[in-house]
Write a protein that holds these residues in place. Structure first.
Motif, PDB file in Angstrom:
ATOM      1  N   UNK A 139       0.797  -1.225   0.000  1.00 13.47           N
ATOM      2  CA  UNK A 139       0.000   0.000   0.000  1.00 13.47           C
ATOM      3  C   UNK A 139       0.831   1.278   0.000  1.00 13.47           C
ATOM      4  N   UNK A 140       2.151   1.139  -0.104  1.00 16.47           N
ATOM      5  CA  UNK A 140       3.068   2.293  -0.142  1.00 16.47           C
ATOM      6  C   UNK A 140       2.866   3.219   1.063  1.00 16.47           C
ATOM      7  N   UNK A 141       2.749   2.605   2.222  1.00 19.73           N
ATOM      8  CA  UNK A 141       2.657   3.363   3.475  1.00 19.73           C
ATOM      9  C   UNK A 141       3.800   2.910   4.380  1.00 19.73           C
ATOM     10  N   UNK A 142       4.196   3.779   5.295  1.00 18.58           N
ATOM     11  CA  UNK A 142       5.201   3.378   6.270  1.00 18.58           C
ATOM     12  C   UNK A 142       4.487   2.973   7.563  1.00 18.58           C
ATOM     13  N   UNK A 143       4.982   1.922   8.189  1.00 16.49           N
ATOM     14  CA  UNK A 143       4.345   1.405   9.402  1.00 16.49           C
ATOM     15  C   UNK A 143       5.404   1.253  10.478  1.00 16.49           C
ATOM     16  N   UNK A 144       5.145   1.846  11.631  1.00 17.54           N
ATOM     17  CA  UNK A 144       6.029   1.725  12.788  1.00 17.54           C
ATOM     18  C   UNK A 144       5.253   1.139  13.959  1.00 17.54           C
ATOM     19  N   UNK A 145       5.937   0.327  14.762  1.00 18.01           N
ATOM     20  CA  UNK A 145       5.290  -0.272  15.927  1.00 18.01           C
ATOM     21  C   UNK A 145       6.027   0.151  17.196  1.00 18.01           C
ATOM     22  N   UNK A 146       5.259   0.231  18.271  1.00 17.78           N
ATOM     23  CA  UNK A 146       5.833   0.568  19.584  1.00 17.78           C
ATOM     24  C   UNK A 146       5.231  -0.360  20.631  1.00 17.78           C
ATOM     25  N   UNK A 147       6.058  -1.165  21.316  1.00 18.54           N
ATOM     26  CA  UNK A 147       5.506  -2.043  22.347  1.00 18.54           C
ATOM     27  C   UNK A 147       4.968  -1.240  23.526  1.00 18.54           C
ATOM     28  N   UNK A 148       3.817  -1.644  24.021  1.00 20.45           N
ATOM     29  CA  UNK A 148       3.199  -0.973  25.167  1.00 20.45           C
ATOM     30  C   UNK A 148       3.284  -1.824  26.428  1.00 20.45           C
ATOM     31  N   UNK A 149       3.093  -3.119  26.288  1.00 23.86           N
ATOM     32  CA  UNK A 149       3.187  -4.033  27.429  1.00 23.86           C
ATOM     33  C   UNK A 149       3.385  -5.437  26.892  1.00 23.86           C
ATOM     34  N   UNK A 150       4.156  -6.238  27.647  1.00 25.60           N
ATOM     35  CA  UNK A 150       4.374  -7.629  27.237  1.00 25.60           C
ATOM     36  C   UNK A 150       4.591  -8.479  28.485  1.00 25.60           C
ATOM     37  N   UNK A 151       3.651  -9.385  28.750  1.00 27.26           N
ATOM     38  CA  UNK A 151       3.751 -10.267  29.898  1.00 27.26           C
ATOM     39  C   UNK A 151       3.526 -11.707  29.441  1.00 27.26           C
ATOM     40  N   UNK A 152       4.392 -12.597  29.903  1.00 27.29           N
ATOM     41  CA  UNK A 152       4.249 -14.002  29.553  1.00 27.29           C
ATOM     42  C   UNK A 152       3.066 -14.625  30.304  1.00 27.29           C
ATOM     43  N   UNK A 153       2.528 -15.724  29.797  1.00 20.86           N
ATOM     44  CA  UNK A 153       1.469 -16.434  30.521  1.00 20.86           C
ATOM     45  C   UNK A 153       1.972 -16.880  31.895  1.00 20.86           C
ATOM     46  N   UNK A 154       1.034 -17.013  32.825  1.00 20.43           N
ATOM     47  CA  UNK A 154       1.371 -17.398  34.203  1.00 20.43           C
ATOM     48  C   UNK A 154       0.600 -18.652  34.575  1.00 20.43           C
ATOM     49  N   UNK A 155       1.296 -19.594  35.204  1.00 23.71           N
ATOM     50  CA  UNK A 155       0.629 -20.762  35.784  1.00 23.71           C
ATOM     51  C   UNK A 155       0.675 -20.612  37.297  1.00 23.71           C
ATOM     52  N   UNK A 156      -0.491 -20.630  37.918  1.00 23.13           N
ATOM     53  CA  UNK A 156      -0.566 -20.423  39.354  1.00 23.13           C
ATOM     54  C   UNK A 156      -0.194 -21.690  40.128  1.00 23.13           C
ATOM     55  N   UNK A 157       0.033 -21.510  41.425  1.00 23.85           N
ATOM     56  CA  UNK A 157       0.502 -22.586  42.278  1.00 23.85           C
ATOM     57  C   UNK A 157      -0.558 -23.683  42.413  1.00 23.85           C
ATOM     58  N   UNK A 158      -0.263 -24.911  41.996  1.00 18.15           N
ATOM     59  CA  UNK A 158      -1.275 -25.980  42.025  1.00 18.15           C
ATOM     60  C   UNK A 158      -1.803 -26.273  43.428  1.00 18.15           C
ATOM     61  N   UNK A 159      -0.938 -26.108  44.432  1.00 21.01           N
ATOM     62  CA  UNK A 159      -1.377 -26.422  45.790  1.00 21.01           C
ATOM     63  C   UNK A 159      -2.434 -25.431  46.265  1.00 21.01           C
ATOM     64  N   UNK A 160      -2.241 -24.148  45.965  1.00 15.22           N
ATOM     65  CA  UNK A 160      -3.233 -23.146  46.382  1.00 15.22           C
ATOM     66  C   UNK A 160      -4.512 -23.303  45.570  1.00 15.22           C
ATOM     67  N   UNK A 161      -4.367 -23.617  44.282  1.00 14.29           N
ATOM     68  CA  UNK A 161      -5.551 -23.890  43.473  1.00 14.29           C
ATOM     69  C   UNK A 161      -6.345 -25.038  44.093  1.00 14.29           C
ATOM     70  N   UNK A 162      -5.646 -26.057  44.568  1.00 16.41           N
ATOM     71  CA  UNK A 162      -6.300 -27.175  45.234  1.00 16.41           C
ATOM     72  C   UNK A 162      -6.998 -26.767  46.523  1.00 16.41           C
ATOM     73  N   UNK A 163      -6.388 -25.862  47.300  1.00 20.62           N
ATOM     74  CA  UNK A 163      -7.023 -25.372  48.529  1.00 20.62           C
ATOM     75  C   UNK A 163      -8.331 -24.643  48.217  1.00 20.62           C
TER      76      UNK A 163
END
Length: 406
Positions: A308-332
């Motif tokens: 499309x003959x346009x220029x495109x720039x990106x800027x990261x705003x936030x990046x967090x990896x997935x989280x797995x919570x503690x199985x023992x507390x989930x069990x409680x």
């Protein structure tokens, strides 16, 4: 838990920053946030908690345990809101924490470990980015100096506003290292209500990738410029929005993608847009899949720019990896729900929460209760009183179990 006491506390706090539509606007570090903090601190003092405030403005109310030097069990959430917020998002977890302390005080219950009720600064990230800032700084994932220097959407400086409202504390960030952290929260989604389930034991949380995309084209007359000669930033923005939606549908599973903000310039009906700025929010529970989605988007942007003959720039705003919570507390959490005769299920959180950051430094899990029609970040946000109490009772059970661990 006393239903009326919990509901009264939630309702009283919702009066701070109340909107005519029945919601709450208590954006971080505004005067309304200061007033909400003042009320919270007053209630903490009334409950006999030792109130401490750290350098990013996180508020901690500490209840002594039999072993003073034992790592405490922490519970809580946040009290800041979006501009069109409801009364339960975040605040419910903090108010239920106060009620848990009140119940233990009334029963003369002394736990082995200290207990901490926490309210983290700037969870929503509306005025200052990134979101979940207070808990992220507490967990050592974001430098304090960088957080304090953050420029808000209104041009204000976070550190200056923190001092202005009187919540620039002296306690070093991260000074309290918990034995465990539990966050009680409304689901903010439709799953529990749709399945008729009362308690969600949250076992993981989606990774989040936010970026801002800026497209530069050529402003021109909408009537005289042939389609094949256009450098249309508006079209390019629309193509990106369609692409990320189709990407999410193609991946399926937990993959979601959203264009939540879009601005065109000069934003006139008869002028081809010369510039477009939009945001893309990608989320998935698997880090490798999230990275693949990010890579696909990057490839699409490059091809779109050339085509499309346009220029495109990106800027990261936030990046967090997935989280797995503690199985023992989930069990409680599941065990408490079972003992109380409550329906329950394991589930994923699609939204970011302070628990996501606390999981970096201690065993962590979350308790969800249903949200009516899955509505949140909206004055119509609602959870039935019985469900609020059920969630608070499960929190109390889990809290006591963890706080009595040697």
């Amino acid at each position: 838990m006393n239903e009326h006491a919990l509901l009264r506390r939630i309702a009283a706090h919702a009066e701070v920053g109340a909107t005519p539509q029945g919601g709450v606007c208590r954006i971080a570090l505004t005067d309304a946030d200061r007033d909400g903090r003042d009320l919270l601190v007053r209630w903490m003092n009334e409950l006999g908690l030792d109130v401490r405030i750290d350098q990013i403005g996180n508020i901690f109310g500490i209840r002594a345990g039999a072993q003073a030097d034992a790592a405490p069990v922490m519970m809580g959430s946040h009290i800041d809101t979006v501009a069109t917020g409801g009364r339960y998002d975040g605040c419910y977890g903090v108010m239920a924490g106060l009620e848990a302390v009140r119940v233990m005080n009334a029963g003369g219950i002394r736990t082995h470990r200290p207990i901490v009720v926490a309210a983290f600064t700037n969870e929503e990230g509306v005025r200052y980015m990134p979101d979940m800032m207070g808990s992220l700084v507490h967990a050592g994932g974001y430098p304090l100096d960088q957080a304090l220097a953050t420029i808000g959407t209104d041009g204000s400086v976070l550190g200056a506003e923190l001092a202005r409202i009187g919540y620039a504390g002296a306690m070093p960030c991260g000074a309290i290292l918990p034995h465990a952290f539990v966050e009680l929260h409304i689901e903010q989604g439709p799953v529990l209500e749709a399945e008729g389930i009362t308690i969600g034991a949250v076992q993981d949380l989606q990774g989040i990738s936010w970026q801002e995309i800026t497209i530069a084209g050529q402003s021109n007359h909408a009537g005289t410029t042939p389609m094949h000669l256009r450098r249309d930033a508006g079209y390019a923005a629309a193509a990106i929005a369609v692409f990320v939606r189709e990407l999410a549908q193609r991946y399926g599973g937990s993959q979601v993608a959203t264009v939540g903000s879009l601005q065109l310039h000069p934003n006139l009906v008869n002028v081809i847009a010369s510039r477009a700025t939009l945001t893309v929010d990608l989320r998935h529970t698997d880090e490798a899949t999230l990275q693949r989605a990010e890579a696909e988007l990057a490839g699409f942007l490059q091809a779109l720019s050339e085509r499309e003959s346009v220029s495109i720039e990106t800027r990261p705003l936030a990046r967090f990896e997935p989280v797995r919570f503690d199985p023992r507390i989930v069990g409680l959490i599941e065990q408490s729900a079972a003992r109380r005769g409550l329906s329950r299920r394991r589930m994923t959180s699609g939204a970011g929460h302070d628990a996501q950051m606390m999981a970096r430094i201690c065993p962590t899990a979350m308790v969800f209760v249903p949200s009516q029609q899955g509505i949140s970040h909206n004055p119509r946000e609602y959870t039935a009183p019985a469900d609020l109490v059920h969630g608070a009772n499960v929190l109390l059970d889990v809290l006591r179990a963890l706080a009595d661990e040697k």
